[in-house]
Structure formats: structure tokens, C-alpha cells
Scaffold this active site. Structure first.
Site, short mmCIF file in Angstrom:
data_model
loop_
_atom_site.label_atom_id
_atom_site.label_comp_id
_atom_site.label_asym_id
_atom_site.label_seq_id
_atom_site.Cartn_x
_atom_site.Cartn_y
_atom_site.Cartn_z
N ALA A 93 -9.29 2.86 5.20
CA ALA A 93 -10.27 2.97 4.12
C ALA A 93 -10.75 4.43 4.15
CB ALA A 93 -11.43 2.00 4.34
N PHE A 146 0.70 3.49 6.89
CA PHE A 146 -0.60 3.67 7.51
C PHE A 146 -1.68 3.36 6.47
CE2 PHE A 146 -4.24 6.47 8.52
CZ PHE A 146 -4.50 6.05 9.81
N HIS A 150 0.84 -1.20 0.00
CA HIS A 150 0.00 0.00 0.00
C HIS A 150 0.87 1.25 0.00
CE1 HIS A 150 -4.21 -1.32 0.52
NE2 HIS A 150 -3.60 -2.45 0.77
N PRO A 151 0.42 2.29 -0.70
CA PRO A 151 1.19 3.53 -0.73
C PRO A 151 0.96 4.36 0.53
CG PRO A 151 -0.82 3.81 -1.98
CD PRO A 151 -0.78 2.35 -1.54
#
Length: 170
Positions: free
Chosen positions: A121, A118, A66-67
Site C-alpha cells: 500500500a 511485489f 496487481h501490476p
């Protein structure tokens, strides 16, 4: 459904990006799919089962895929289409220089502490909501945060499936 079959390859092609840069989740989910039309709920259940059955290291790889929120990839235009749209929905593509610096600082502190970016959603949240979550979650233990981040990944996956399979939210 076999992953080497035309049907399996089509499924992986359509859903391989649901878990960020981790098509193995859709490959592993093939065995858990019910017969009949695909619904967001059924695909999500099979994918979550595959994700949870994976080793801690494999799940950690998904988290690390995840970025950073409002990070270098976003600035350079290197986000996946889903991540770009999700971050834009929360206004992360329109930060002031001061807000960007705050996100950059939070990202660095968080990643140093937990070893992965981190993850939250962001749909339906504001940049202030996200910063408040950053602050609160920095107090978590590594085990608590791993559990929280993996739950957020599962939520993101469901939101992405809902967008891909509209009308099948059962």
C-alpha cells in the site's frame, strides 16, 4: 442482496475494482453486507471475509492481478485509475532512469522468488520507503510473503473504499 438484482449489480459495478481486476470479491461479499447505508468499514469487512474464505489459488490470482510497481504497465499507461493514482502518490511516475532500473530489478527478483508481483500500500510512502520494503521482504519465506502480500491487498482495498465512501469511515 442478490448479485443478479439491480442493487447487487450496482454494488458490483461500484466496488468490483476494489480488489485489483477481481470483481468476484465484491460478488462474494454481497451476502456479508449489513442492512442499511454502506460504510467503508462494513464493505471492507464483507470483502475481506470473502477474500479470506477463497481458496489459496483464488487469492493468488488476486495477487497476480496487481501490476509491478513502476513496471511496464505504468510506462505504457495500462494501469487502472486507482493503481496509477496510488503509484503517482509515491512518486513512482517520476523515477530517474537509475531508479527505474532498480525497481525493474527488484520486481524481477521478487516475482521470480514468490510468483506474484511485489504489493505494498504505497499511499503515504516514498520511493525510498518502498525500495526498503522490497529489500526487507525479499528475505521472507514464500508463506510469510503470501501472508504479507494478502494483508497489503486488504489495506489497499480499505484505502480505496475510504476514497469511494468518504465520511463513512466507521
Amino acid at each position: 442482496m442478490e448479485k443478479d438484482s439491480a442493487e447487487g449489480r450496482a454494488f458490483i459495478g461500484q466496488f468490483g475494482g476494489i480488489f485489483e481486476h477481481s470483481p468476484w470479491v465484491s460478488e462474494e461479499a454481497l451476502d456479508g453486507l449489513p442492512d442499511g447505508p454502506l460504510t467503508a468499514a462494513a464493505v471492507h469487512a464483507a470483502m475481506v471475509q470473502a477474500f479470506r474464505a477463497a481458496s489459496t489459488e483464488k487469492r493468488l490470482q488476486v495477487l497476480r492481478a496487481h501490476p509491478d510497481l513502476a513496471g511496464r504497465l505504468a510506462i505504457a499507461g495500462g494501469l487502472t485509475a486507482d493503481s496509477k493514482a496510488e503509484q503517482a502518490s509515491a512518486g513512482l511516475d517520476r523515477l530517474t532512469p537509475e531508479e527505474h532500473e532498480r525497481f525493474t530489478t527488484c520486481n524481477a527478483i521478487y516475482t521470480d522468488k514468490f510468483g506474484f508481483p511485489f504489493i505494498i500500500a504505497v499511499r503515504g510512502k516514498t520511493k525510498d520507503d518502498i525500495l526498503a520494503a522490497f529489500q526487507a521482504r525479499l528475505d521472507n519465506t514464500p508463506d510469510e510473503e503470501f501472508a504479507t502480500a494478502t494483508a497489503e491487498v486488504e489495506t489497499i482495498a480499505r484505502l480505496r473504499l475510504d476514497a469511494l465512501l468518504p465520511g463513512s469511515r466507521t
